[in-house]
Design a protein around this motif. Structure first.
Motif, PDB file in Angstrom:
ATOM      1  N   ILE A  86     -10.358  -8.824  -3.842  1.00  0.00           N
ATOM      2  CA  ILE A  86     -10.270  -7.593  -3.073  1.00  0.00           C
ATOM      3  C   ILE A  86      -9.383  -7.895  -1.866  1.00  0.00           C
ATOM      4  O   ILE A  86      -9.626  -8.863  -1.136  1.00  0.00           O
ATOM      5  N   CYS A  87      -8.313  -7.123  -1.718  1.00  0.00           N
ATOM      6  CA  CYS A  87      -7.425  -7.313  -0.570  1.00  0.00           C
ATOM      7  C   CYS A  87      -8.089  -6.647   0.640  1.00  0.00           C
ATOM      8  O   CYS A  87      -8.178  -5.416   0.705  1.00  0.00           O
ATOM      9  N   ILE A  88      -8.568  -7.474   1.556  1.00  0.00           N
ATOM     10  CA  ILE A  88      -9.310  -6.953   2.710  1.00  0.00           C
ATOM     11  C   ILE A  88      -8.373  -6.136   3.603  1.00  0.00           C
ATOM     12  O   ILE A  88      -8.722  -5.063   4.084  1.00  0.00           O
ATOM     13  N   GLU A  89      -7.171  -6.649   3.783  1.00  0.00           N
ATOM     14  CA  GLU A  89      -6.219  -5.972   4.661  1.00  0.00           C
ATOM     15  C   GLU A  89      -5.876  -4.571   4.168  1.00  0.00           C
ATOM     16  O   GLU A  89      -5.940  -3.598   4.913  1.00  0.00           O
ATOM     17  N   CYS A  90      -5.528  -4.451   2.903  1.00  0.00           N
ATOM     18  CA  CYS A  90      -5.181  -3.143   2.344  1.00  0.00           C
ATOM     19  C   CYS A  90      -6.416  -2.248   2.255  1.00  0.00           C
ATOM     20  O   CYS A  90      -6.329  -1.034   2.473  1.00  0.00           O
ATOM     21  N   SER A  91      -7.556  -2.819   1.952  1.00  0.00           N
ATOM     22  CA  SER A  91      -8.780  -2.019   1.857  1.00  0.00           C
ATOM     23  C   SER A  91      -9.114  -1.393   3.195  1.00  0.00           C
ATOM     24  O   SER A  91      -9.477  -0.222   3.284  1.00  0.00           O
TER      25      SER A  91
ATOM     26  N   GLU B 137       2.977  -8.631  -3.805  1.00  0.00           N
ATOM     27  CA  GLU B 137       3.176  -8.082  -2.455  1.00  0.00           C
ATOM     28  C   GLU B 137       1.988  -8.324  -1.521  1.00  0.00           C
ATOM     29  O   GLU B 137       2.073  -8.090  -0.324  1.00  0.00           O
ATOM     30  N   HIS B 138       0.865  -8.783  -2.072  1.00  0.00           N
ATOM     31  CA  HIS B 138      -0.324  -9.018  -1.235  1.00  0.00           C
ATOM     32  C   HIS B 138      -0.491 -10.490  -0.851  1.00  0.00           C
ATOM     33  O   HIS B 138      -1.495 -10.868  -0.283  1.00  0.00           O
ATOM     34  N   CYS B 139       0.502 -11.311  -1.162  1.00  0.00           N
ATOM     35  CA  CYS B 139       0.298 -12.760  -1.046  1.00  0.00           C
ATOM     36  C   CYS B 139       0.029 -13.211   0.385  1.00  0.00           C
ATOM     37  O   CYS B 139      -0.617 -14.235   0.589  1.00  0.00           O
ATOM     38  N   ASP B 140       0.507 -12.455   1.382  1.00  0.00           N
ATOM     39  CA  ASP B 140       0.252 -12.839   2.774  1.00  0.00           C
ATOM     40  C   ASP B 140      -0.983 -12.163   3.350  1.00  0.00           C
ATOM     41  O   ASP B 140      -1.317 -12.352   4.506  1.00  0.00           O
ATOM     42  N   HIS B 141      -1.665 -11.350   2.533  1.00  0.00           N
ATOM     43  CA  HIS B 141      -2.806 -10.582   3.035  1.00  0.00           C
ATOM     44  C   HIS B 141      -4.095 -11.390   2.940  1.00  0.00           C
ATOM     45  O   HIS B 141      -4.243 -12.237   2.063  1.00  0.00           O
ATOM     46  N   TYR B 142      -5.015 -11.067   3.825  1.00  0.00           N
ATOM     47  CA  TYR B 142      -6.321 -11.707   3.767  1.00  0.00           C
ATOM     48  C   TYR B 142      -7.118 -11.073   2.628  1.00  0.00           C
ATOM     49  O   TYR B 142      -7.262  -9.851   2.557  1.00  0.00           O
TER      50      TYR B 142
HETATM   51 ZN    ZN Z   1      -2.922  -6.211   0.331  1.00  0.00          ZN
END
Ligand code: ZN
Ligand code: ZN
Length: 181
Positions: free
Chosen positions: A148-153, A170-175
């Motif tokens: 689960i991408c916390i940042e996008c969520s 595209e989510h590789c830098d996201h927490y």
């Molecule tokens: Zn993300």
């Protein structure tokens, strides 16, 4: 007496009771060993954060001592048979005193160990209710989401669920947090 027994424990995540594991552990094994299998099964870090077991289902009741993941801490070497638990008794397990993830543990029964089995072990678990990667779904593929991408969520106010491959895009830098089923 004097022979070794195993404790059959049912552990569940308090915030999500549908997530549970049945664990068998020898009475001579330690809270440190139980802590390790709890961390692995409920998706917690095995290299960071404190945890502790408590008597009864009440946090800050009688605590059995803090456990550090590097096998340190007052609770780590306590043996299960030192806790004076009877069938039906419960414990609270709290992982990480920052985010405070609460679990219930019930001693279902005390039984004889099987020969040639390595304890502790998982003997059963909840039936997984899989959720799917939203990016793969858009492409008509059904891939089980493991992150689960916390940042996008947080940004979008909904759960953004991804598979490993899509997380690395595209989510590789996201927490992100791993999803436990
Ligand atoms: Zn993300
Ligand atoms: Zn995907």
């Amino acid at each position: 007496m004097g022979t070794e027994v195993i404790y059959v424990l049912k552990a569940a995540l308090k915030a999500r009771n549908g997530l549970w594991r049945r664990i068998e552990i020898k009475d001579s094994q330690t809270l440190g060993e139980l802590d390790y299998i709890m961390r692995e099964e409920f998706g917690h870090d095995t290299w960071d954060h404190l945890s502790e077991f408590y008597r009864g289902l009440v946090w800050k009741s009688e605590g059995f001592g803090e456990i550090y993941p590097d096998a340190d801490g007052r609770g780590t070497m306590i043996q299960i048979n030192q806790l004076d638990l009877s069938e039906g008794d419960q414990m609270e397990y709290v992982y990480d005193f920052g985010s405070e993830v609460h679990h219930s543990i019930t001693l279902e029964k005390i039984a004889e160990p099987e020969k040639g089995v390595l304890y502790p072990r998982i003997v059963s678990k909840n039936k997984p209710e899989y959720r799917y990667c939203e990016l793969c779904t858009k492409e008509g593929k059904e891939t089980i989401a493991t992150w689960i991408c916390i940042e996008c969520s947080e940004g979008e106010g909904r759960s953004v669920l991804l598979c490993e491959d899509c997380l690395e895009g595209e989510h590789c830098d996201h927490y992100a947090d791993e999803i436990v089923y």
